[in-house]
Design a protein around this motif. Structure first.
Motif, PDB file in Angstrom:
ATOM      1  N   VAL A 159      -1.050  -3.115  -1.543  1.00  0.00           N
ATOM      2  CA  VAL A 159       0.198  -2.512  -2.015  1.00  0.00           C
ATOM      3  C   VAL A 159      -0.096  -1.195  -2.732  1.00  0.00           C
ATOM      4  O   VAL A 159       0.611  -0.190  -2.540  1.00  0.00           O
ATOM      5  CB  VAL A 159       0.953  -3.489  -2.936  1.00  0.00           C
ATOM      6  CG1 VAL A 159       2.123  -2.787  -3.628  1.00  0.00           C
ATOM      7  CG2 VAL A 159       1.460  -4.685  -2.141  1.00  0.00           C
ATOM      8  N   VAL A 160      -1.148  -1.177  -3.551  1.00  0.00           N
ATOM      9  CA  VAL A 160      -1.507   0.050  -4.270  1.00  0.00           C
ATOM     10  C   VAL A 160      -1.907   1.154  -3.295  1.00  0.00           C
ATOM     11  O   VAL A 160      -1.455   2.306  -3.417  1.00  0.00           O
ATOM     12  CB  VAL A 160      -2.655  -0.220  -5.270  1.00  0.00           C
ATOM     13  CG1 VAL A 160      -3.155   1.087  -5.884  1.00  0.00           C
ATOM     14  CG2 VAL A 160      -2.193  -1.165  -6.366  1.00  0.00           C
ATOM     15  N   ILE A 161      -2.730   0.822  -2.295  1.00  0.00           N
ATOM     16  CA  ILE A 161      -3.202   1.829  -1.336  1.00  0.00           C
ATOM     17  C   ILE A 161      -2.041   2.366  -0.502  1.00  0.00           C
ATOM     18  O   ILE A 161      -1.891   3.583  -0.310  1.00  0.00           O
ATOM     19  CB  ILE A 161      -4.292   1.233  -0.427  1.00  0.00           C
ATOM     20  CG1 ILE A 161      -5.545   0.921  -1.258  1.00  0.00           C
ATOM     21  CG2 ILE A 161      -4.637   2.198   0.708  1.00  0.00           C
ATOM     22  CD1 ILE A 161      -6.630   0.200  -0.486  1.00  0.00           C
ATOM     23  N   VAL A 162      -1.188   1.464  -0.019  1.00  0.00           N
ATOM     24  CA  VAL A 162      -0.035   1.907   0.773  1.00  0.00           C
ATOM     25  C   VAL A 162       0.916   2.722  -0.098  1.00  0.00           C
ATOM     26  O   VAL A 162       1.485   3.738   0.347  1.00  0.00           O
ATOM     27  CB  VAL A 162       0.689   0.698   1.406  1.00  0.00           C
ATOM     28  CG1 VAL A 162       1.984   1.142   2.084  1.00  0.00           C
ATOM     29  CG2 VAL A 162      -0.218   0.018   2.412  1.00  0.00           C
ATOM     30  N   GLY A 163       1.096   2.310  -1.355  1.00  0.00           N
ATOM     31  CA  GLY A 163       1.936   3.082  -2.270  1.00  0.00           C
ATOM     32  C   GLY A 163       1.404   4.494  -2.466  1.00  0.00           C
ATOM     33  O   GLY A 163       2.171   5.456  -2.506  1.00  0.00           O
ATOM     34  N   ALA A 164       0.078   4.608  -2.577  1.00  0.00           N
ATOM     35  CA  ALA A 164      -0.536   5.934  -2.735  1.00  0.00           C
ATOM     36  C   ALA A 164      -0.347   6.771  -1.478  1.00  0.00           C
ATOM     37  O   ALA A 164      -0.060   7.980  -1.557  1.00  0.00           O
ATOM     38  CB  ALA A 164      -2.021   5.783  -3.055  1.00  0.00           C
ATOM     39  N   LEU A 165      -0.497   6.152  -0.312  1.00  0.00           N
ATOM     40  CA  LEU A 165      -0.318   6.885   0.944  1.00  0.00           C
ATOM     41  C   LEU A 165       1.133   7.330   1.117  1.00  0.00           C
ATOM     42  O   LEU A 165       1.408   8.452   1.565  1.00  0.00           O
ATOM     43  CB  LEU A 165      -0.751   6.020   2.125  1.00  0.00           C
ATOM     44  CG  LEU A 165      -2.261   5.753   2.244  1.00  0.00           C
ATOM     45  CD1 LEU A 165      -2.542   4.729   3.328  1.00  0.00           C
ATOM     46  CD2 LEU A 165      -3.001   7.052   2.536  1.00  0.00           C
ATOM     47  N   LEU A 166       2.061   6.457   0.758  1.00  0.00           N
ATOM     48  CA  LEU A 166       3.473   6.838   0.839  1.00  0.00           C
ATOM     49  C   LEU A 166       3.787   7.952  -0.149  1.00  0.00           C
ATOM     50  O   LEU A 166       4.568   8.862   0.152  1.00  0.00           O
ATOM     51  CB  LEU A 166       4.360   5.620   0.551  1.00  0.00           C
ATOM     52  CG  LEU A 166       4.477   4.569   1.650  1.00  0.00           C
ATOM     53  CD1 LEU A 166       5.355   3.415   1.186  1.00  0.00           C
ATOM     54  CD2 LEU A 166       5.042   5.166   2.927  1.00  0.00           C
ATOM     55  N   ALA A 167       3.180   7.886  -1.332  1.00  0.00           N
ATOM     56  CA  ALA A 167       3.388   8.938  -2.333  1.00  0.00           C
ATOM     57  C   ALA A 167       2.895  10.277  -1.805  1.00  0.00           C
ATOM     58  O   ALA A 167       3.552  11.310  -1.983  1.00  0.00           O
ATOM     59  CB  ALA A 167       2.668   8.574  -3.629  1.00  0.00           C
ATOM     60  N   ALA A 168       1.724  10.259  -1.160  1.00  0.00           N
ATOM     61  CA  ALA A 168       1.176  11.499  -0.607  1.00  0.00           C
ATOM     62  C   ALA A 168       1.945  11.963   0.621  1.00  0.00           C
ATOM     63  O   ALA A 168       1.858  13.128   1.011  1.00  0.00           O
ATOM     64  CB  ALA A 168      -0.297  11.304  -0.250  1.00  0.00           C
TER      65      ALA A 168
END
Length: 431
Positions: A102-111
């Protein structure tokens, strides 16, 4: 009564009216005009059209609607769900692996998007029910999702950084470059916390996927789900960081890329296009109405001598730079409990910026500190907007108390990161 004192009364009046619930844009502009008509020469208002046209002619601010369009379009593409499913399969065999996903996907979506509301809602819809089914306590699941969803506040391309660049009058590309390492450090800190707590308290972070270790098929699936989002990130951020394109030009590329990505997923139709355009217009109009109101407030506040009064007040008090910085950070942090980040950017930041200029403060560094601090405004109980977004899509058994308790560890991590950036900016290439 001196005009400078009236300027401070104007500032406090606007702040109180916003807290009371009056529309921010009209409060900023309307009350400032009333003060100008009552206490200033009418000729001062002749400066206002030039100020407004200066805002409308600012090509950097064109990045705002383009990034908003990109974020909303990507929300409709379904790529987030694909990424989360594949990442959960990859890390699900590790204790706490689903939370790490969830953290990694959240970071990718943020970017990819930079839009906090869209990211939190998307992550809440696609990841909260599976996490609860796998045995994650509601406090843990909601804390991870809310914290990950707000990474768009600081990870470039962030709308917050675009607005801060405009208010501080610094390079948005410079802010993007300076925010890169702190944002990656924040993502790493979240992951370390999850894995560490998972080792110490296994009950909180169950293993989501049972079975053999990773195989080639799974890795190929993960790479396929990540390829298109990473391609968009490289196209947008890479072009800015290497100086190939301005933030506005890169935002245009990102908006076009988001349309293509949605089309490749078979999600692009007339209804989606109409919804995305309508939501983009709504959000952009809100931002620019507040910006025009803030421009009016800034003009009147300065003509009343408010900025000079503050600078002289700080100089007479002999308050060191770091003590004043600490005071501003506390004010911004507390204000985030009650009002939105856009309001903080356009009400508080213009007032304190002249003082920092007088100190000779690096405004890029200040912008990063404010960006990290403003991220907490989305998470801070009782009025954190990310918590409201998540509660709106959470199952009935998830209470507001779960959200409030679950976000506390991540708020502490953000405060620690803020402290690190304050005292060790050279380590992160921020100053």
């Amino acid at each position: 009564m001196s005009l400078a004192v009236l300027a401070l009364i104007l500032f406090v009046s606007i702040f109180l009216l916003v807290l009371y619930g009056y529309p921010v844009a009209f409060t900023l502009g309307g009350l400032s005009l009333i003060y100008a008509l009552c206490f200033l020469d009418f000729a001062v208002l002749s400066l206002l059209p030039n100020r407004i046209m200066g805002v409308m002619d600012n090509s950097v601010l064109l990045a705002v609607p383009l990034f908003v369009f990109m974020g909303i379009m990507l929300e409709k593409s379904g790529l987030a769900e694909r990424m989360l499913n594949s990442m959960a399969s990859l890390f699900g065999r590790v204790r706490g692996g689903m939370a790490v996903s969830v953290v990694i996907v959240g970071a990718l979506l943020a970017a990819s998007t930079g839009i906090v509301g869209a990211t939190v809602i998307t992550m809440g819809l696609i990841s909260l029910p599976p996490m609860l089914r796998k045995g994650y306590p509601p406090t843990v699941a909601t804390g991870v999702i809310a914290a990950s969803g707000t990474l768009g506040q600081i990870i470039p391309p962030s709308v917050v950084l675009v607005l801060l660049g405009s208010v501080l009058q610094v390079s948005v590309g410079g802010l993007f470059r300076a925010a890169l390492y702190p944002s990656l450090l924040l993502v790493a800190a979240y992951i370390v916390y999850i894995l560490g707590l998972g080792a110490l308290r296994p009950r909180l972070f169950p293993v989501a996927v049972e079975g053999p270790a990773w195989d080639r098929t799974l890795l190929v699936k993960v790479l396929q789900s990540l390829f298109l989002p990473l391609l968009l990130i490289v196209a947008v951020l890479g072009s800015i960081l290497i100086g190939l394109a301005s933030p506005t030009e890169a935002a245009g590329v990102g908006a076009a890329g988001a349309v293509l990505l949605t089309w490749t997923q078979g999600r692009l139709d007339w209804d989606v296009t109409r919804t995305v355009c309508r939501d983009t217009t709504h959000l952009t109009s809100m931002v620019f109405m507040i910006l025009l109101g803030a421009t009016t407030f800034s003009l009147v506040f300065r003509e009343l001598g408010g900025d000079r009064f503050l600078v002289q007040l700080i100089e007479r008090s002999d308050l060191p730079e770091y003590q004043f910085l600490a005071l501003v950070m506390v004010v911004v942090f507390v204000a985030g409990f009650f009002i939105d980040f856009i309001e903080i950017v356009f009400i508080i930041v213009p007032v304190v910026t002249p003082v920092f200029v007088a100190y000779g403060t690096d405004l890029i560094w200040l912008g990063i500190l404010l960006g990290i601090n403003l991220q907490t405004s989305f998470l801070s109980p009782p009025f954190g907007f990310a918590l409201f977004y998540l509660k709106g899509v959470a199952p009935p058994e998830v209470t507001t108390g779960h959200l409030y308790r679950g976000i506390v560890p991540f708020l502490i991590i953000q405060v620690i990161l803020l402290t690190v950036v304050v005292f060790f900016p050279e380590w992160l290439g921020v100053r």
